[in-house]
Design a protein around this motif. Structure first.
Motif, PDB file in Angstrom:
ATOM      1  N   GLY A  52      32.342  37.351  42.760  1.00  0.00           N
ATOM      2  CA  GLY A  52      30.908  37.316  42.555  1.00  0.00           C
ATOM      3  C   GLY A  52      30.446  38.045  41.312  1.00  0.00           C
ATOM      4  N   ASP A  53      31.366  38.364  40.403  1.00  0.00           N
ATOM      5  CA  ASP A  53      30.928  39.010  39.168  1.00  0.00           C
ATOM      6  C   ASP A  53      31.373  38.186  37.969  1.00  0.00           C
ATOM      7  OD1 ASP A  53      33.616  39.588  38.862  1.00  0.00           O
ATOM      8  OD2 ASP A  53      33.406  41.714  39.250  1.00  0.00           O
ATOM      9  N   GLY A  54      31.123  38.687  36.774  1.00  0.00           N
ATOM     10  CA  GLY A  54      31.382  37.932  35.560  1.00  0.00           C
ATOM     11  C   GLY A  54      32.822  37.855  35.127  1.00  0.00           C
ATOM     12  N   SER A  55      33.680  38.699  35.674  1.00  0.00           N
ATOM     13  CA  SER A  55      35.101  38.677  35.312  1.00  0.00           C
ATOM     14  C   SER A  55      35.895  37.994  36.405  1.00  0.00           C
ATOM     15  CB  SER A  55      35.629  40.094  35.125  1.00  0.00           C
ATOM     16  OG  SER A  55      34.984  40.715  34.046  1.00  0.00           O
ATOM     17  N   LEU A  56      36.729  37.052  35.998  1.00  0.00           N
ATOM     18  CA  LEU A  56      37.564  36.323  36.948  1.00  0.00           C
ATOM     19  C   LEU A  56      39.013  36.424  36.499  1.00  0.00           C
ATOM     20  CD1 LEU A  56      37.915  34.309  39.329  1.00  0.00           C
ATOM     21  CD2 LEU A  56      37.619  32.496  37.651  1.00  0.00           C
ATOM     22  N   VAL A  57      39.891  36.853  37.400  1.00  0.00           N
ATOM     23  CA  VAL A  57      41.323  36.900  37.115  1.00  0.00           C
ATOM     24  C   VAL A  57      42.038  36.149  38.226  1.00  0.00           C
ATOM     25  CG1 VAL A  57      43.358  38.353  36.797  1.00  0.00           C
ATOM     26  CG2 VAL A  57      41.134  39.125  35.951  1.00  0.00           C
ATOM     27  N   VAL A  58      42.780  35.116  37.847  1.00  0.00           N
ATOM     28  CA  VAL A  58      43.587  34.352  38.792  1.00  0.00           C
ATOM     29  C   VAL A  58      45.038  34.694  38.486  1.00  0.00           C
ATOM     30  CG1 VAL A  58      44.179  32.080  39.696  1.00  0.00           C
ATOM     31  CG2 VAL A  58      41.871  32.509  38.831  1.00  0.00           C
ATOM     32  N   GLU A  59      45.648  35.489  39.359  1.00  0.00           N
ATOM     33  CA  GLU A  59      47.035  35.902  39.145  1.00  0.00           C
ATOM     34  C   GLU A  59      47.982  34.728  39.373  1.00  0.00           C
ATOM     35  OE1 GLU A  59      47.945  38.687  37.875  1.00  0.00           O
ATOM     36  OE2 GLU A  59      46.090  39.799  38.059  1.00  0.00           O
ATOM     37  N   SER A  60      49.191  34.870  38.902  1.00  0.00           N
ATOM     38  CA  SER A  60      50.213  33.848  39.056  1.00  0.00           C
ATOM     39  C   SER A  60      51.416  34.457  39.750  1.00  0.00           C
ATOM     40  CB  SER A  60      50.628  33.321  37.682  1.00  0.00           C
ATOM     41  OG  SER A  60      51.608  32.342  37.810  1.00  0.00           O
ATOM     42  N   GLY A  61      52.118  33.651  40.534  1.00  0.00           N
ATOM     43  CA  GLY A  61      53.341  34.124  41.158  1.00  0.00           C
ATOM     44  C   GLY A  61      53.515  33.587  42.556  1.00  0.00           C
TER      45      GLY A  61
ATOM     46  N   VAL B 295      50.792  33.022  45.680  1.00  0.00           N
ATOM     47  CA  VAL B 295      49.426  32.892  45.168  1.00  0.00           C
ATOM     48  C   VAL B 295      49.083  31.401  45.151  1.00  0.00           C
ATOM     49  CG1 VAL B 295      47.870  33.332  43.239  1.00  0.00           C
ATOM     50  CG2 VAL B 295      49.714  34.936  43.741  1.00  0.00           C
ATOM     51  N   PRO B 296      48.262  30.951  46.112  1.00  0.00           N
ATOM     52  CA  PRO B 296      47.994  29.512  46.211  1.00  0.00           C
ATOM     53  C   PRO B 296      47.053  28.980  45.132  1.00  0.00           C
ATOM     54  CG  PRO B 296      46.708  30.693  47.838  1.00  0.00           C
ATOM     55  CD  PRO B 296      47.592  31.710  47.152  1.00  0.00           C
ATOM     56  N   ALA B 297      46.284  29.858  44.509  1.00  0.00           N
ATOM     57  CA  ALA B 297      45.326  29.413  43.502  1.00  0.00           C
ATOM     58  C   ALA B 297      46.057  28.895  42.270  1.00  0.00           C
ATOM     59  CB  ALA B 297      44.401  30.565  43.123  1.00  0.00           C
ATOM     60  N   MET B 298      45.621  27.764  41.773  1.00  0.00           N
ATOM     61  CA  MET B 298      46.186  27.131  40.575  1.00  0.00           C
ATOM     62  C   MET B 298      47.671  26.828  40.735  1.00  0.00           C
ATOM     63  SD  MET B 298      44.123  28.947  37.448  1.00  0.00           S
ATOM     64  CE  MET B 298      44.477  27.638  36.289  1.00  0.00           C
ATOM     65  N   ALA B 299      48.069  26.324  41.885  1.00  0.00           N
ATOM     66  CA  ALA B 299      49.470  26.012  42.152  1.00  0.00           C
ATOM     67  C   ALA B 299      49.913  24.714  41.483  1.00  0.00           C
ATOM     68  CB  ALA B 299      49.709  25.920  43.657  1.00  0.00           C
ATOM     69  N   ARG B 300      48.972  23.856  41.124  1.00  0.00           N
ATOM     70  CA  ARG B 300      49.317  22.578  40.495  1.00  0.00           C
ATOM     71  C   ARG B 300      49.602  22.801  39.012  1.00  0.00           C
ATOM     72  NH1 ARG B 300      44.408  18.903  42.561  1.00  0.00           N
ATOM     73  NH2 ARG B 300      45.539  17.250  41.504  1.00  0.00           N
ATOM     74  N   LEU B 301      50.741  22.300  38.569  1.00  0.00           N
ATOM     75  CA  LEU B 301      51.136  22.456  37.167  1.00  0.00           C
ATOM     76  C   LEU B 301      50.806  21.198  36.376  1.00  0.00           C
ATOM     77  CD1 LEU B 301      54.573  24.232  37.623  1.00  0.00           C
ATOM     78  CD2 LEU B 301      52.337  25.259  37.158  1.00  0.00           C
ATOM     79  N   ASP B 302      50.629  21.361  35.070  1.00  0.00           N
ATOM     80  CA  ASP B 302      50.254  20.273  34.174  1.00  0.00           C
ATOM     81  C   ASP B 302      49.009  19.560  34.694  1.00  0.00           C
ATOM     82  OD1 ASP B 302      52.394  20.815  32.408  1.00  0.00           O
ATOM     83  OD2 ASP B 302      53.749  19.749  33.750  1.00  0.00           O
ATOM     84  N   PHE B 303      48.020  20.384  35.043  1.00  0.00           N
ATOM     85  CA  PHE B 303      46.778  19.907  35.645  1.00  0.00           C
ATOM     86  C   PHE B 303      45.611  20.610  34.966  1.00  0.00           C
ATOM     87  CE2 PHE B 303      43.434  20.162  38.910  1.00  0.00           C
ATOM     88  CZ  PHE B 303      43.325  18.823  39.261  1.00  0.00           C
ATOM     89  N   ASP B 304      44.540  19.866  34.732  1.00  0.00           N
ATOM     90  CA  ASP B 304      43.328  20.427  34.126  1.00  0.00           C
ATOM     91  C   ASP B 304      42.339  20.805  35.219  1.00  0.00           C
ATOM     92  OD1 ASP B 304      44.165  20.058  31.443  1.00  0.00           O
ATOM     93  OD2 ASP B 304      43.659  17.932  31.594  1.00  0.00           O
ATOM     94  N   TYR B 305      42.085  22.095  35.365  1.00  0.00           N
ATOM     95  CA  TYR B 305      41.150  22.613  36.361  1.00  0.00           C
ATOM     96  C   TYR B 305      39.749  22.685  35.754  1.00  0.00           C
ATOM     97  CZ  TYR B 305      45.141  24.047  39.182  1.00  0.00           C
ATOM     98  OH  TYR B 305      46.286  24.061  39.931  1.00  0.00           O
ATOM     99  N   GLU B 306      38.753  22.219  36.497  1.00  0.00           N
ATOM    100  CA  GLU B 306      37.351  22.294  36.083  1.00  0.00           C
ATOM    101  C   GLU B 306      36.703  23.443  36.856  1.00  0.00           C
ATOM    102  OE1 GLU B 306      36.002  20.452  33.658  1.00  0.00           O
ATOM    103  OE2 GLU B 306      37.934  19.466  33.381  1.00  0.00           O
ATOM    104  N   ILE B 307      36.595  24.594  36.217  1.00  0.00           N
ATOM    105  CA  ILE B 307      36.059  25.796  36.861  1.00  0.00           C
ATOM    106  C   ILE B 307      34.605  25.970  36.427  1.00  0.00           C
ATOM    107  CG2 ILE B 307      36.276  28.300  37.065  1.00  0.00           C
ATOM    108  CD1 ILE B 307      39.296  27.897  36.575  1.00  0.00           C
ATOM    109  N   ALA B 308      33.736  26.164  37.404  1.00  0.00           N
ATOM    110  CA  ALA B 308      32.312  26.315  37.120  1.00  0.00           C
ATOM    111  C   ALA B 308      31.840  27.684  37.587  1.00  0.00           C
ATOM    112  CB  ALA B 308      31.515  25.229  37.838  1.00  0.00           C
ATOM    113  N   VAL B 309      30.814  28.170  36.923  1.00  0.00           N
ATOM    114  CA  VAL B 309      30.144  29.395  37.354  1.00  0.00           C
ATOM    115  C   VAL B 309      28.646  29.100  37.381  1.00  0.00           C
ATOM    116  CG1 VAL B 309      30.035  30.387  35.025  1.00  0.00           C
ATOM    117  CG2 VAL B 309      29.938  31.890  37.024  1.00  0.00           C
ATOM    118  N   ARG B 310      28.002  29.520  38.450  1.00  0.00           N
ATOM    119  CA  ARG B 310      26.552  29.369  38.599  1.00  0.00           C
ATOM    120  C   ARG B 310      25.956  30.746  38.809  1.00  0.00           C
ATOM    121  NH1 ARG B 310      23.860  25.074  39.935  1.00  0.00           N
ATOM    122  NH2 ARG B 310      22.659  26.176  41.495  1.00  0.00           N
ATOM    123  N   GLY B 311      24.761  30.920  38.320  1.00  0.00           N
ATOM    124  CA  GLY B 311      24.096  32.201  38.481  1.00  0.00           C
ATOM    125  C   GLY B 311      22.593  32.032  38.576  1.00  0.00           C
ATOM    126  N   GLU B 312      21.948  33.096  39.000  1.00  0.00           N
ATOM    127  CA  GLU B 312      20.485  33.106  39.085  1.00  0.00           C
ATOM    128  C   GLU B 312      20.003  34.482  38.662  1.00  0.00           C
ATOM    129  OE1 GLU B 312      17.451  32.880  42.728  1.00  0.00           O
ATOM    130  OE2 GLU B 312      18.694  31.091  42.485  1.00  0.00           O
TER     131      GLU B 312
END
Length: 100
Positions: free
Chosen positions: A48-57, A60-77
């Motif tokens: 919920g803040d401005g810094s995002l770190v997605v670890e690898s290893g 870690v299920p996040a970003m498990a797909r390789l050779d794939f383009d992820y569309e990451i969005a951020v919304r704020g108010e």
């Protein structure tokens, strides 16, 4: 408005680091999401803040797909109720990305 800064490509062994920046009034809240990968979208709900770190290893299920383009969005108010959003595309490469 919002802008997202980070690398266009990250390899399978590296963490992804993104930074959301407000182009006007600072946002009261931010919410990250991923439109084209459900596992990453669920994982991003914990940020919920401005810094995002997605670890690898292993495990870690996040970003498990390789050779794939992820569309990451951020919304704020902001305090005035003005909403803003930005979308950032990043490729998770199976090959090691050279660093200069």
């Amino acid at each position: 408005g919002l802008a997202v800064e980070g690398p266009a490509v990250v390899d399978a062994c590296s963490a992804l680091r993104l930074q959301a920046r407000a182009l006007g009034c600072p946002p009261v809240w931010l919410r990250w999401s991923c439109a084209n990968d459900e596992a990453l979208d669920l994982w991003l709900q914990g940020f919920g803040d401005g810094s995002l770190v997605v670890e690898s290893g292993p495990g870690v299920p996040a970003m498990a797909r390789l050779d794939f383009d992820y569309e990451i969005a951020v919304r704020g108010e902001d305090f005035y109720g003005q909403a803003a959003a930005a979308v950032f595309s990043v490729r998770r490469a199976s090959a090691v990305v050279p660093r200069l």
